[in-house]
Structures are given as structure tokens and as C-alpha cells.
Design a protein around this motif. Structure first.
Motif, short mmCIF file in Angstrom:
data_model
loop_
_atom_site.label_atom_id
_atom_site.label_comp_id
_atom_site.label_asym_id
_atom_site.label_seq_id
_atom_site.Cartn_x
_atom_site.Cartn_y
_atom_site.Cartn_z
N PRO A 33 6.12 35.87 -0.28
CA PRO A 33 4.92 35.21 -0.86
C PRO A 33 4.15 34.34 0.12
CG PRO A 33 6.88 33.97 -1.43
CD PRO A 33 7.35 35.14 -0.61
N THR A 34 4.10 34.70 1.39
CA THR A 34 3.36 33.89 2.35
C THR A 34 2.39 34.77 3.12
OG1 THR A 34 4.87 34.25 4.22
CG2 THR A 34 5.46 32.51 2.67
N VAL A 35 1.53 34.13 3.92
CA VAL A 35 0.55 34.90 4.70
C VAL A 35 1.20 35.57 5.91
CG1 VAL A 35 -1.38 33.46 3.99
CG2 VAL A 35 -0.10 32.86 6.05
N GLY A 36 2.49 35.36 6.12
CA GLY A 36 3.15 35.93 7.28
C GLY A 36 3.98 37.16 6.97
N TYR A 37 3.50 38.05 6.07
CA TYR A 37 4.29 39.22 5.69
C TYR A 37 4.58 40.12 6.89
CZ TYR A 37 5.72 43.55 3.45
OH TYR A 37 6.43 44.66 3.09
N TYR A 80 -3.35 39.41 1.54
CA TYR A 80 -4.40 39.49 0.51
C TYR A 80 -4.45 40.89 -0.10
CZ TYR A 80 -8.96 39.57 -1.71
OH TYR A 80 -9.99 39.71 -2.62
N THR A 81 -4.32 41.92 0.72
CA THR A 81 -4.33 43.30 0.21
C THR A 81 -3.15 43.55 -0.71
OG1 THR A 81 -5.46 44.13 2.19
CG2 THR A 81 -4.23 45.73 0.89
N MET A 82 -1.97 43.08 -0.33
CA MET A 82 -0.80 43.23 -1.20
C MET A 82 -1.04 42.53 -2.54
SD MET A 82 2.41 42.72 1.37
CE MET A 82 3.55 42.82 0.01
N ALA A 83 -1.61 41.33 -2.48
CA ALA A 83 -1.87 40.58 -3.70
C ALA A 83 -2.89 41.30 -4.58
CB ALA A 83 -2.35 39.18 -3.36
N PRO A 85 -16.73 32.91 0.26
CA PRO A 85 -15.53 32.07 0.22
C PRO A 85 -15.09 31.66 -1.18
CG PRO A 85 -17.00 31.34 1.96
CD PRO A 85 -17.75 32.37 1.17
N ASP A 86 -16.02 31.48 -2.11
CA ASP A 86 -15.66 31.00 -3.44
C ASP A 86 -15.33 32.14 -4.42
OD1 ASP A 86 -18.21 31.97 -3.52
OD2 ASP A 86 -19.02 30.37 -4.79
N THR A 87 -15.28 33.37 -3.94
CA THR A 87 -14.95 34.52 -4.80
C THR A 87 -13.62 35.10 -4.33
OG1 THR A 87 -17.29 35.01 -5.12
CG2 THR A 87 -15.73 36.77 -5.62
N LEU A 88 -12.61 35.07 -5.21
CA LEU A 88 -11.29 35.51 -4.80
C LEU A 88 -11.13 37.02 -4.88
CD1 LEU A 88 -8.48 34.71 -3.85
CD2 LEU A 88 -7.82 34.36 -6.25
N TRP A 89 -11.68 37.63 -5.93
CA TRP A 89 -11.46 39.07 -6.14
C TRP A 89 -12.78 39.81 -6.28
CZ3 TRP A 89 -6.73 39.76 -4.88
CH2 TRP A 89 -5.72 38.87 -5.27
N ILE A 144 -0.98 33.06 -4.25
CA ILE A 144 -0.61 33.65 -2.96
C ILE A 144 -1.85 34.15 -2.22
CG2 ILE A 144 0.65 35.56 -1.86
CD1 ILE A 144 2.70 35.33 -4.15
N ALA A 145 -2.77 34.76 -2.98
CA ALA A 145 -3.96 35.35 -2.36
C ALA A 145 -4.91 34.30 -1.81
CB ALA A 145 -4.68 36.23 -3.38
N ARG A 146 -5.02 33.15 -2.49
CA ARG A 146 -6.05 32.18 -2.13
C ARG A 146 -5.87 31.64 -0.70
NH1 ARG A 146 -5.94 29.93 -6.58
NH2 ARG A 146 -7.71 31.02 -7.53
#
Length: 371
Positions: free
Chosen positions: A364-368, A335-338, A207-211, A232-234
Motif C-alpha cells: 500500500p505505498t508508492v514504492g511498489y 496509482y494504476t494499481m489503485a 491536481p484536484d481530480t483523483l479519478w 493509497i492513490a492520493r
């Protein structure tokens, strides 16, 4: 073990995989064994690949600081002693995240050598290669494995048959998109008995690792300019970790147009099998839904195309995702797009209307996904 090439005065070592019963012998190559035309072409193609890489750090990391001539000598030596034939030609070589080298051997065989980034463990490559070998023998459209992965002084390599069967398709054609979605579902079914193969990698991050780590991008001085992508990714990744993990599957995690060839609307071959992963099915499908056109003339997809891919996958797989599952799948898609947008930025690529950065700014939202 060290061998010296006659007349060159250059020493270079070959190190085999642990457990191999036979090793390279120690002797001097004679002039009659040296294929100057094949070596010259291989060296020239490698030089061009190194010079045109997106970043000079990429080939430096892949080849462990070796230059084109040294890489060519080691690859040729491997082919002589492990495959039984010297290199006679090199139609192409490209450096991107890895180095892709197509070779012709003196006995007429054509092979594909991929040099992998240093973060790919040899055990993982061996596991994915073994699964690929089984799938190929059972008729799934992937190249045969010529030799198990090896660790050489100039890089970590996989060696497959070179397969140039079929033509590129248009992933924006609904028929091609549907074939890509249904073939992914078929792969999961076929790979299920192989899911317990030891050493298979997983892309899951804490959880604490973004990439995920990257051997070149992590050193980029442009990361601070990509904070808008991180923002956006977080939240997308937080949605993922709130969701109870969906059953994991074994599948190809780079299900993109660049790896597909077709005869008509039928898949003839799929490449890049080191991308096999034990992966959450929602992560897999969400990522594929927004990236399946990557490598095409128009590499991004609309929300409607992405939603259609998900629908076609569910139909082929015989499943129906619930509302919470679709929410999580959509977060994976964002997340994949980001992730791809961040790679574009860190490599210094232009932001144009078909880039992932452009599409991410527009959505820019989680609802792409239009689900």
C-alpha cells in the motif's frame, strides 16, 4: 434520415459523421435484402452480451437504451449501406467497458465493431483511428481500419478488420515480457511523426481530480467502501504532480496481455487502438509495468516482474531513467494499481489473491516497484 424495415413497422435513424458527402438514402428494404440467419445470430449474441455484462448500466449506456434487436438492425443497416454487404454471422459479442462485436459479412469479409462508452468523443476516436490506419499500412502489428468511426443512434462505433492471427502468450514468461516492453518502445518511435494528429486524447488529470470520469462507475453506490483505495492513490498522484512533467509520447495506454497475440515469441497483432494517448512517458511505463499481465490467468505481477519490465523497456528505448524519474514512475505504477483495484470494487468483483485489491493491500505505498 429515417429508413423503415419492411414488415416490422420499426423506424430507426442513421446519423453520419459531420462532413460526410454521401448519406443513407430513404427507402424501404425488401424481403430479399433481409438476412434472417445473420440477423438472428447477431441479435442472439447481443442479447447474451447484454445479459452477461458486469453491470446492467453498461449496455444501457453504450447502446443508449436500445435493445439487442434494435442494435442488430442498425449495425446491419450500416454494413449494408456503408460497407456494401449485409451481416451474415456474428461469432461473438461481449459487453465490458465497451461492446466488442465480431461480424462476418455476406461478401466473406470479417470485421470487428467496437461500441465505445459515451465519454469517448468522436473526434478523439477519429484521431486514434487515423493513427492506427497509418501504423497498419507501415507494418506495425495492428488491424487495418475498415471505416472511420461513426455516430449511430445506438452508439459510437469504430470498425476494423477482424484479425485472429496468432495465439495467446504467457506474460509471466520473461521472453514474452521482454517482447511486450520492447514493442512498446518501438511503438513510441514509430508513432512519433504522428504525435501532432489533431484530436488525440490525453489521460492527464488536474491536481484536484483523483479519478477519471466513467459513464457507469461514477454512479456506483459502493464508492464510499473504496476510500481505503483513495487513501493509497492520493499520495501517489501527489508525487506525480510534484514531478516536472516528463516529455509526452504517443502510445497505447492499455498495454496488457489481453490485447496481444503471438507467433512464437513474436507479436502478431495488438488490439484496442482507441487506447492511443498523448501521455507522459513515465505514466505510460509505470502503468504498463504493473498491468501488462492483465487478462492472463494470473493478471497481476510481482514487484520484481514490474521492475524487470521497466529495465527491458529502458534497454529497448535506449534511455536510462534517473532516481527522481524512477520515483515518479513508481508512483504512477501505484496509482494504476489503485485505479484497477477501484474498478474491481465498484463492479462488485471478488477480492481474490490475484486481484489488484489483494496486491494493493499487500503493497500500500508508492514504492511498489522493486527499483
Amino acid at each position: 434520415m429515417v429508413r423503415q424495415r419492411a414488415g416490422r413497422g420499426l423506424l430507426f435513424a442513421y446519423r453520419a459523421c459531420p462532413g460526410w458527402s454521401d448519406r443513407f438514402g430513404v427507402r424501404t428494404l425488401t424481403a430479399n435484402e433481409m438476412p434472417p440467419i445473420g440477423m438472428d445470430e447477431l441479435t442472439a449474441q447481443l442479447t447474451r452480451a447484454i445479459d452477461t455484462a458486469p453491470s446492467a448500466d453498461i449496455p444501457r449506456g453504450l447502446f443508449r437504451g436500445a435493445g439487442a434487436e434494435q442494435v442488430a438492425r442498425v449495425v446491419d443497416g450500416f454494413c449494408r449501406h456503408r460497407l456494401g454487404a449485409a451481416v451474415s454471422g456474428c461469432p461473438s459479442a461481449v459487453c465490458a467497458d465497451g461492446a466488442a462485436i465480431s461480424l462476418t459479412l455476406e461478401d466473406g469479409r470479417r470485421i470487428f465493431v467496437k461500441v465505445h462508452n459515451p465519454t469517448a468523443p468522436l473526434a478523439s476516436l477519429t484521431a486514434t483511428s487515423s493513427v492506427q490506419a497509418v501504423l497498419a499500412t507501415r507494418g506495425f502489428p495492428c488491424p487495418a481500419v475498415v471505416h472511420p468511426p461513426v455516430e449511430l443512434p445506438v452508439g459510437r462505433m469504430t470498425i476494423d478488420a477482424f484479425v485472429a492471427d496468432g495465439e495467446r502468450g504467457d506474460p509471466h514468461d520473461p521472453a514474452i515480457r521482454a517482447v511486450m516492453a520492447s514493442t512498446l518502445a518501438e511503438l513510441i518511435d514509430r508513432a512519433e511523426p504522428l504525435r501532432d494528429t489533431p484530436g488525440l486524447p490525453s489521460p492527464w488529470l488536474p491536481p484536484d481530480t483523483l479519478w477519471p470520469p466513467h459513464h457507469v462507475l461514477d454512479a456506483s453506490n459502493r464508492a464510499s467502501e473504496a476510500e481505503w483505495i483513495d487513501r493509497i492513490a492520493r499520495p501517489a498522484k501527489e508525487v506525480v504532480h510534484e514531478h516536472a512533467k516528463y516529455p509526452a509520447v504517443l502510445a497505447h495506454n492499455d498495454w496488457t496481455d489481453q490485447h496481444f497475440r503471438y507467433r512464437g515469441n513474436a507479436v502478431s497483432v495488438i488490439y484496442d487502438w482507441d487506447s492511443l494517448r498523448i501521455i507522459d512517458e513515465l505514466w505510460l511505463v509505470g502503468g504498463a509495468a504493473v498491468s501488462f499481465a492483465r487478462g492472463a490467468a494470473r493478471g497481476t505481477v510481482t514487484p520484481e516482474e514490474a521492475a524487470a519490465f521497466v529495465e527491458e523497456y529502458q534497454r529497448a528505448r535506449g534511455v536510462r531513467f534517473g532516481l527522481e524519474e524512477l520515483r515518479c514512475l513508481s508512483a504512477f505504477a501505484t496509482y494504476t494499481m489503485a485505479h484497477i483495484a477501484r474498478i474491481e470494487h465498484l463492479l462488485g468483483l471478488s477480492e481474490y489473491p490475484d486481484s489488484f485489491r489483494y496486491m494493493l493491500r499487500a503493497h500500500p505505498t508508492v514504492g511498489y516497484l522493486a527499483l
